[in-house]
Design a protein around this motif. Structure first.
Motif, PDB file in Angstrom:
ATOM      1  N   MET A  65       0.831  -1.204   0.000  1.00 54.53           N
ATOM      2  CA  MET A  65       0.000   0.000   0.000  1.00 54.53           C
ATOM      3  C   MET A  65       0.867   1.256   0.000  1.00 54.53           C
ATOM      4  SD  MET A  65      -3.207  -0.943  -0.052  1.00 54.53           S
ATOM      5  CE  MET A  65      -4.312   0.207   0.775  1.00 54.53           C
ATOM      6  N   LEU A  66       0.321   2.344  -0.472  1.00 56.76           N
ATOM      7  CA  LEU A  66       1.064   3.598  -0.571  1.00 56.76           C
ATOM      8  C   LEU A  66       1.600   4.040   0.784  1.00 56.76           C
ATOM      9  CD1 LEU A  66      -1.394   5.441  -2.941  1.00 56.76           C
ATOM     10  CD2 LEU A  66       0.990   4.931  -3.495  1.00 56.76           C
ATOM     11  N   PRO A  67       2.811   4.588   0.823  1.00 57.99           N
ATOM     12  CA  PRO A  67       3.375   5.050   2.089  1.00 57.99           C
ATOM     13  C   PRO A  67       2.759   6.370   2.521  1.00 57.99           C
ATOM     14  CG  PRO A  67       4.850   5.619   0.308  1.00 57.99           C
ATOM     15  CD  PRO A  67       3.737   4.809  -0.312  1.00 57.99           C
ATOM     16  N   ALA A 150      -6.624  10.600  -6.901  1.00 58.77           N
ATOM     17  CA  ALA A 150      -6.177   9.566  -7.838  1.00 58.77           C
ATOM     18  C   ALA A 150      -6.138   8.177  -7.210  1.00 58.77           C
ATOM     19  CB  ALA A 150      -4.791   9.911  -8.378  1.00 58.77           C
ATOM     20  N   VAL A 151      -6.656   8.040  -5.988  1.00 62.88           N
ATOM     21  CA  VAL A 151      -6.607   6.751  -5.277  1.00 62.88           C
ATOM     22  C   VAL A 151      -8.018   6.350  -4.862  1.00 62.88           C
ATOM     23  CG1 VAL A 151      -5.591   5.470  -3.352  1.00 62.88           C
ATOM     24  CG2 VAL A 151      -4.319   7.342  -4.410  1.00 62.88           C
ATOM     25  N   ARG A 152      -8.330   5.064  -5.008  1.00 59.50           N
ATOM     26  CA  ARG A 152      -9.600   4.537  -4.537  1.00 59.50           C
ATOM     27  C   ARG A 152      -9.371   3.504  -3.438  1.00 59.50           C
ATOM     28  NH1 ARG A 152     -10.590   8.295  -6.700  1.00 59.50           N
ATOM     29  NH2 ARG A 152     -11.904   8.745  -8.512  1.00 59.50           N
ATOM     30  N   ASN A 153     -10.317   3.470  -2.473  1.00 61.76           N
ATOM     31  CA  ASN A 153     -10.247   2.454  -1.421  1.00 61.76           C
ATOM     32  C   ASN A 153     -11.360   1.429  -1.638  1.00 61.76           C
ATOM     33  OD1 ASN A 153     -12.687   3.538  -0.341  1.00 61.76           O
ATOM     34  ND2 ASN A 153     -11.532   5.001   0.910  1.00 61.76           N
ATOM     35  N   LYS A 154     -11.388   0.433  -0.776  1.00 60.48           N
ATOM     36  CA  LYS A 154     -12.346  -0.661  -0.965  1.00 60.48           C
ATOM     37  C   LYS A 154     -13.788  -0.178  -0.874  1.00 60.48           C
ATOM     38  CE  LYS A 154     -12.657  -3.822   2.233  1.00 60.48           C
ATOM     39  NZ  LYS A 154     -12.303  -4.963   3.099  1.00 60.48           N
ATOM     40  N   TYR A 260      -6.943   1.718  -7.711  1.00 61.10           N
ATOM     41  CA  TYR A 260      -7.383   1.044  -6.493  1.00 61.10           C
ATOM     42  C   TYR A 260      -6.153   0.426  -5.853  1.00 61.10           C
ATOM     43  CZ  TYR A 260      -9.604  -2.547  -3.533  1.00 61.10           C
ATOM     44  OH  TYR A 260      -9.966  -3.351  -2.480  1.00 61.10           O
ATOM     45  N   ASP A 261      -5.663   1.065  -4.809  1.00 66.81           N
ATOM     46  CA  ASP A 261      -4.369   0.685  -4.257  1.00 66.81           C
ATOM     47  C   ASP A 261      -4.380  -0.702  -3.615  1.00 66.81           C
ATOM     48  OD1 ASP A 261      -1.651   1.381  -3.926  1.00 66.81           O
ATOM     49  OD2 ASP A 261      -2.012   1.883  -1.822  1.00 66.81           O
ATOM     50  N   GLY A 262      -5.467  -1.059  -2.952  1.00 64.84           N
ATOM     51  CA  GLY A 262      -5.526  -2.379  -2.330  1.00 64.84           C
ATOM     52  C   GLY A 262      -5.597  -3.503  -3.340  1.00 64.84           C
ATOM     53  N   TRP A 264      -6.458  -6.572  -5.889  1.00 60.82           N
ATOM     54  CA  TRP A 264      -6.986  -7.902  -5.573  1.00 60.82           C
ATOM     55  C   TRP A 264      -6.405  -8.470  -4.279  1.00 60.82           C
ATOM     56  CZ3 TRP A 264     -11.343  -9.537  -7.174  1.00 60.82           C
ATOM     57  CH2 TRP A 264     -11.718 -10.867  -6.979  1.00 60.82           C
ATOM     58  N   ALA A 265      -5.231  -7.975  -3.865  1.00 60.08           N
ATOM     59  CA  ALA A 265      -4.649  -8.427  -2.594  1.00 60.08           C
ATOM     60  C   ALA A 265      -5.581  -8.106  -1.436  1.00 60.08           C
ATOM     61  CB  ALA A 265      -3.290  -7.770  -2.375  1.00 60.08           C
ATOM     62  N   GLU A 266      -6.329  -7.016  -1.537  1.00 54.03           N
ATOM     63  CA  GLU A 266      -7.291  -6.644  -0.511  1.00 54.03           C
ATOM     64  C   GLU A 266      -8.666  -7.236  -0.810  1.00 54.03           C
ATOM     65  OE1 GLU A 266      -8.386  -2.617   1.854  1.00 54.03           O
ATOM     66  OE2 GLU A 266      -8.546  -2.440  -0.332  1.00 54.03           O
ATOM     67  N   TRP A 267      -9.137  -7.025  -2.039  1.00 53.75           N
ATOM     68  CA  TRP A 267     -10.482  -7.464  -2.411  1.00 53.75           C
ATOM     69  C   TRP A 267     -10.625  -8.989  -2.320  1.00 53.75           C
ATOM     70  CZ3 TRP A 267     -14.399  -4.043  -3.886  1.00 53.75           C
ATOM     71  CH2 TRP A 267     -15.576  -4.631  -4.382  1.00 53.75           C
ATOM     72  N   GLY A 268      -9.629  -9.690  -2.810  1.00 56.68           N
ATOM     73  CA  GLY A 268      -9.704 -11.150  -2.891  1.00 56.68           C
ATOM     74  C   GLY A 268      -9.570 -11.867  -1.563  1.00 56.68           C
ATOM     75  N   THR A 269      -9.105 -11.170  -0.531  1.00 50.61           N
ATOM     76  CA  THR A 269      -8.976 -11.792   0.794  1.00 50.61           C
ATOM     77  C   THR A 269     -10.144 -11.466   1.713  1.00 50.61           C
ATOM     78  OG1 THR A 269      -7.620  -9.917   1.528  1.00 50.61           O
ATOM     79  CG2 THR A 269      -6.449 -11.860   0.741  1.00 50.61           C
ATOM     80  N   ASP A 270     -11.032 -10.587   1.274  1.00 48.35           N
ATOM     81  CA  ASP A 270     -12.185 -10.212   2.095  1.00 48.35           C
ATOM     82  C   ASP A 270     -13.378 -11.099   1.723  1.00 48.35           C
ATOM     83  OD1 ASP A 270     -14.298  -9.078   3.429  1.00 48.35           O
ATOM     84  OD2 ASP A 270     -13.851  -7.017   2.826  1.00 48.35           O
ATOM     85  N   PRO A 271     -13.826 -11.963   2.624  1.00 44.01           N
ATOM     86  CA  PRO A 271     -14.944 -12.854   2.292  1.00 44.01           C
ATOM     87  C   PRO A 271     -16.247 -12.109   2.018  1.00 44.01           C
ATOM     88  CG  PRO A 271     -14.398 -12.997   4.635  1.00 44.01           C
ATOM     89  CD  PRO A 271     -13.319 -12.197   3.988  1.00 44.01           C
ATOM     90  N   ALA A 272     -16.336 -10.843   2.425  1.00 41.60           N
ATOM     91  CA  ALA A 272     -17.571 -10.081   2.258  1.00 41.60           C
ATOM     92  C   ALA A 272     -17.702  -9.437   0.873  1.00 41.60           C
ATOM     93  CB  ALA A 272     -17.671  -9.003   3.326  1.00 41.60           C
TER      94      ALA A 272
END
Length: 283
Positions: A65-67, A150-154, A260-262, A264-272
């Motif tokens: 993720m971005l610093p 320029a950044v999107r979150n989940k 979208y900075d997170g 698939w590493a973020e989206w794909g690990t969230d069961p919701a």
């Protein structure tokens, strides 16, 4: 500078007092190559090394993720990159990591940033000079700044599934996008964000590693069914190659682009989160 500069242009500009050349090579975690060692073995003269593996938010459980802005500005100052610098980025990586450095620099306030077309491979192929070791430049002030537009979150990506306001473009391979090939990271589901289009980042390049341009580049986006009139959000596995597609769209003059900075590493690990498999429907 243009967004994309040639090896000929860079060779003529080397040594200019305001020019900074940066090796932004990064490899995937499972790649045995070492970016710093390769930089020290041979780089374009005057080049400093940007360690993208450590330019992250180390307190975020999502990888890469971005610093924070202060961390980014401090690292840039230590590299001699600062206000008023013309910055040319290159890499020698299959994932074209210079685009991630371009995305970060522009988001954190740098104004004159370009990528070397064809990267180090083209420079070497043309027999141009190389330097060895590690180069250090005098510290230069880098104003702390961050432009979040320029950044999107989940949460924003979830909302976009309902609104459809932004075109979501996934830069991963078609096999990863469809779910035919599972993510190499454990605990990550296969597939893609519902409603997204698939444009593998590798399709933006010619056989010699240079970017497609003009009508060829337009045709690549069109073949993926992407509506260039809509605002665009790019995604990938971990926020790296999404920047390549964002840069490609920027080459076509598009400005309403976010990442979208997170990814698939973020989206794909969230069961919701909802996940889709199979090919996207191309208009």
């Amino acid at each position: 500078m243009d967004l994309l500069v040639s090896t000929e242009w860079l060779a003529e500009e080397l040594g200019a007092s305001d020019l900074r050349v940066v090796d932004a090579t990064q490899f995937m975690p499972d790649d045995p190559r070492n970016a710093l060692e390769e930089y020290e073995a041979g780089h374009i003269p005057g080049t400093v090394f940007m360690d993208l593996t450590n330019l992250i938010d180390s307190h975020n459980p999502v990888p890469n993720m971005l610093p924070p802005p202060e961390k980014f500005a401090s690292r840039m100052q230590s590299l001699g990159l600062g206000d008023g610098s013309r910055i040319v980025l290159y890499d020698d990586s299959p994932i074209k990591s210079a685009a991630r450095a371009w995305f970060m620099l522009t988001m954190f306030g740098a104004y004159d940033v370009a990528i070397l077309d064809g990267g180090l491979a083209k420079w070497k192929a043309e027999g141009r000079p190389l330097a060895q070791g590690r180069e250090m430049l005098r510290h230069r002030h880098f104003t702390v700044w961050k432009d979040d537009k320029a950044v999107r979150n989940k949460a924003e990506m979830i909302a976009n599934m309902s609104s459809g306001a932004e075109e979501v473009v996934d830069a991963r391979s078609s096999a990863r996008f469809t779910g035919q090939e599972r993510d190499p990271r454990p605990g990550v589901a296969p597939g893609h964000i519902p409603g997204s289009r698939n444009l593998p980042y590798s399709e933006l390049f010619n056989a010699d590693g240079t970017y497609k341009k003009g009508e060829d580049l337009k045709a690549t986006f069109a073949a993926a069914g992407i509506d260039m009139e809509k605002p665009m959000v790019t995604t990938c596995g971990g926020g790296m190659t999404a920047a390549v597609v964002a840069f490609g769209a920027r080459l076509l003059g598009k400005k309403d682009i976010a990442l979208y900075d997170g990814s698939w590493a973020e989206w794909g690990t969230d069961p919701a989160t909802r996940k889709a498999t199979g090919a996207a429907c191309v208009a």
